[in-house]
Design an enzyme around this catalytic site. Sequence first.
Site, short mmCIF file in Angstrom:
data_model
loop_
_atom_site.label_atom_id
_atom_site.label_comp_id
_atom_site.label_asym_id
_atom_site.label_seq_id
_atom_site.Cartn_x
_atom_site.Cartn_y
_atom_site.Cartn_z
N GLY A 1 0.88 -1.20 -0.20
CA GLY A 1 0.09 -0.02 0.06
C GLY A 1 0.97 1.45 0.20
CE LYS B 1 8.50 8.45 8.80
NZ LYS B 1 7.19 8.68 8.43
CB THR C 1 -10.01 0.92 -0.24
OG1 THR C 1 -11.04 1.45 0.33
CG2 THR C 1 -10.59 -0.33 -1.12
N GLY C 2 -8.01 2.20 2.07
CA GLY C 2 -6.97 3.03 2.40
C GLY C 2 -7.50 4.64 2.14
CE1 TYR D 1 -0.48 13.36 12.45
CE2 TYR D 1 1.09 11.55 12.53
CZ TYR D 1 0.19 12.12 12.91
OH TYR D 1 -0.52 11.58 14.08
CD GLU E 1 -1.61 24.19 9.40
OE1 GLU E 1 -1.17 22.97 8.78
OE2 GLU E 1 -2.88 24.38 9.60
N GLY F 1 -3.72 16.84 4.23
CA GLY F 1 -4.55 15.69 4.80
C GLY F 1 -5.00 14.49 3.55
CG HIS G 1 23.09 3.85 33.73
ND1 HIS G 1 22.33 5.28 33.71
CD2 HIS G 1 24.25 4.01 33.93
CE1 HIS G 1 23.32 6.01 33.77
NE2 HIS G 1 24.27 5.34 33.83
P1 NAD Z 1 -2.61 16.24 8.54
O1 NAD Z 1 -4.01 16.13 8.71
O2 NAD Z 1 -1.69 15.96 9.38
O3 NAD Z 1 -2.17 17.71 8.02
C1 NAD Z 1 -2.76 18.49 6.98
C2 NAD Z 1 -2.38 20.17 7.50
O4 NAD Z 1 -2.77 20.93 6.24
C3 NAD Z 1 -3.50 20.39 8.63
O5 NAD Z 1 -2.47 21.06 9.44
C4 NAD Z 1 -4.35 21.57 8.19
O6 NAD Z 1 -4.53 22.65 9.06
C5 NAD Z 1 -3.54 22.15 6.75
N1 NAD Z 1 -4.32 22.74 5.86
C6 NAD Z 1 -5.38 22.10 5.45
N2 NAD Z 1 -5.88 22.81 4.36
C7 NAD Z 1 -4.83 23.80 4.04
C8 NAD Z 1 -4.78 24.85 3.12
N3 NAD Z 1 -5.56 25.22 2.20
N4 NAD Z 1 -3.53 25.69 3.19
C9 NAD Z 1 -2.65 25.49 4.20
N5 NAD Z 1 -2.81 24.49 5.12
C10 NAD Z 1 -3.93 23.68 5.09
O7 NAD Z 1 -2.32 15.71 6.63
P2 NAD Z 1 -0.99 15.34 5.94
O8 NAD Z 1 0.04 15.98 6.75
O9 NAD Z 1 -1.41 15.50 4.70
O10 NAD Z 1 -0.84 13.86 6.44
C11 NAD Z 1 -2.12 12.96 6.10
C12 NAD Z 1 -2.15 12.05 7.08
O11 NAD Z 1 -1.22 10.92 6.94
C13 NAD Z 1 -1.80 12.26 8.65
O12 NAD Z 1 -3.02 12.69 9.11
C14 NAD Z 1 -1.49 11.06 9.11
O13 NAD Z 1 -2.56 10.40 9.51
C15 NAD Z 1 -0.71 10.36 8.21
N6 NAD Z 1 0.55 10.44 8.23
C16 NAD Z 1 1.33 9.80 9.48
C17 NAD Z 1 2.69 9.98 9.58
C18 NAD Z 1 3.08 9.28 10.85
O14 NAD Z 1 2.62 8.55 11.35
N7 NAD Z 1 4.38 9.69 11.31
C19 NAD Z 1 3.37 10.64 8.62
C20 NAD Z 1 2.79 11.17 7.64
C21 NAD Z 1 1.36 11.02 7.41
#
Ligand code: NAD
Length: 459
Positions: free
Chosen positions: A48, A59, A152-153, A192, A212, A274, A442
Amino acid sequence: MVVGEIAESIDLLVIGGGPGGYTAALEAAALGRTVTLVDRDGPAGLGGVCLRVGCIPSKALIEVAELRSRYAALAVAGLRGVVEPFDMGAFQAWKDAIVARLTGGVAGLLKAAGVTILTGGFRFLGARRGVVDAGGTTPPQFLEFTDAVIATGSTPRALPRLVRDGVHILDSTDVLGLTALPSSVAVVGGGYIGVELGTALRKLGSAVTIVEAQESLLPGLPSEVVTPVRKRLSALGVDVRTGTSVAGVEQDELVLAGAGAGAVPAEVVVVAIGRRPNTDDLGLADAGIQVGADGLLAVGPDRIVVPHIAAIGDVTAGPALAHKATAEARVAVAALSGRRVAFEPATIPMVVYSDPEIAITGAMGIDQSRQASVRRPFAASGRALTTGDPTGFVRMAAMPDGGPVTGVHIVGPHASELISEAVLAIEMAASPEDVWSTIHPHPTLAEAIADVALDLRSS
Ligand code: NAD
C-alpha cells in the site's frame, strides 16, 4: 450481474493490499479461511501507500537527512570532514531497494499462506457480489464472496487552487520520488507530512517554507510538544508561516495571504493538506453500505459495516495510521470468522518524525483535577547528552494514589522508539511504580521514562 456471467466463488475477499489489507489476508488464512486479495495494482500494490510511497520511503529520506545534519552538528565533538552534496539519485536506488525487499517479503508471506492475488479495481454489485475490472482488454472478473474486508485506504486531498501536475505541484508521493533536490520547496500544510518532509528537505539543502492555515503548526497537538519542533525548524532556517493560505502560484513562487502574506520561493510546491478515504468508486450503495459526508464508513466495535462486510484503516474513523489498520484487521477477520471480538485498544500511539521527534500515547487532560502529571527534560539524561542533542522531555500523567498511567508525551531523540514502553504500560494498566520499579538498562534514553515515573511519586 448480467445473466450468463459466471461468478467465481470466493470465501474471504480482502479489498486493498496495504498494511490493513495484507494483514487481514494473512490473519484470515491463519484462521483457516481461503483468501483472495484484490488490489488495483495487483502484486505491485502490496504494502500500500505506507510501504511503497509513504511511511517507509519518507523514513528513509528522514534518516539520511538526519545523519547529514547531525554529522555537521557534531563538528564540535571532533567529527570533521567535507560532506559531499546529497545525491538524490543514489538515494532513490537505495530507497527502492528497501521497498522492493519489503514488498517482496509481503508477497512471499501471502504466497506461503495460499492467498490468491487479483489485479484491478473492485466494485460491489450486491451484498455478496462484485466485479474486478483491470481495464484495457482484460475481461471483468465477477466474484461471489462469503465475507469481505474493505481496506482501500486513502488518497491525498487536493487543493483546487493547486492542481497536482507531478512537476511543479507535487503530492508527498511525488516528492519521495524526486531524483534531484529542488533548490526551493513550499509545503502547503503544516501537519505530519508537511513537517516531516519539510524538515528533511531543509536538512538536505533545499530552502523550505511551510504554509499552515491554522494558527499553529501540527494543529491539534499540545503546544508543549510543538514548541521544540517549531524552535528547531527556525534554527534550521525553515520559514514557517501559520495562519496563512495560498493566494496563487507563479512559475517559481507561491503567493500567500493571511498572517504570513507575501511571495516565497517555490521551485516545487508540495500539497500535504490531509487525506481522503478511498470509498468513492466501490459501488458501496449496491452492497447496502452508506458512506458518510466525510467519505468514512461507520463500523461497529467489531469493524463490521453490514453483515459479512467489515472495514478497516483509513476508510474508518480515527487516526489514519498504518498501525491502527493492522490492529483492526485482526479484529475484523476474527469477527467475520464467527468470533466475538471488539477493537478496543486502551490507546493508539502516534508519532511525528519531526526534529525532535514527537510521540504521544494515552490522554493527558482527562479529569485534570485528580490527574497528576510530571515532566522530565532529556537534558537530565546522561545518554541524551552523549547523543549531542538532549532536546525535549518526557511527560507522564497518572491517576492519583498509585493509580494507572494515563498518558505519556515524549519529545526528543528516538521518541518514536521509546513510546512503546508507555503504550504497554497503559495497555496493562501499569502504575508509575510498576514503571519505575522495573529495572531499566543504564545508560539509555528509556531511563527517562522510569525517572519521570519516579518523579510522579513525589509530585
Ligand atoms: P494532516 O492532517 O496531518 O495535516 C494537514 C495540515 O494541512 C493541517 O495542519 C491543516 O490545517 C493544513 N491545511 C489544510 N488545508 C490547508 C490549506 N488550504 N492551506 C494550508 N494548510 C492547510 O495531513 P497530512 O500531513 O497530509 O498527512 C495525512 C495523514 O497521513 C496524517 O493525518 C496521518 O494520519 C498520516 N501520516 C502519518 C505519519 C506518521 O505516522 N508519522 C506521517 C505522515 C502522514
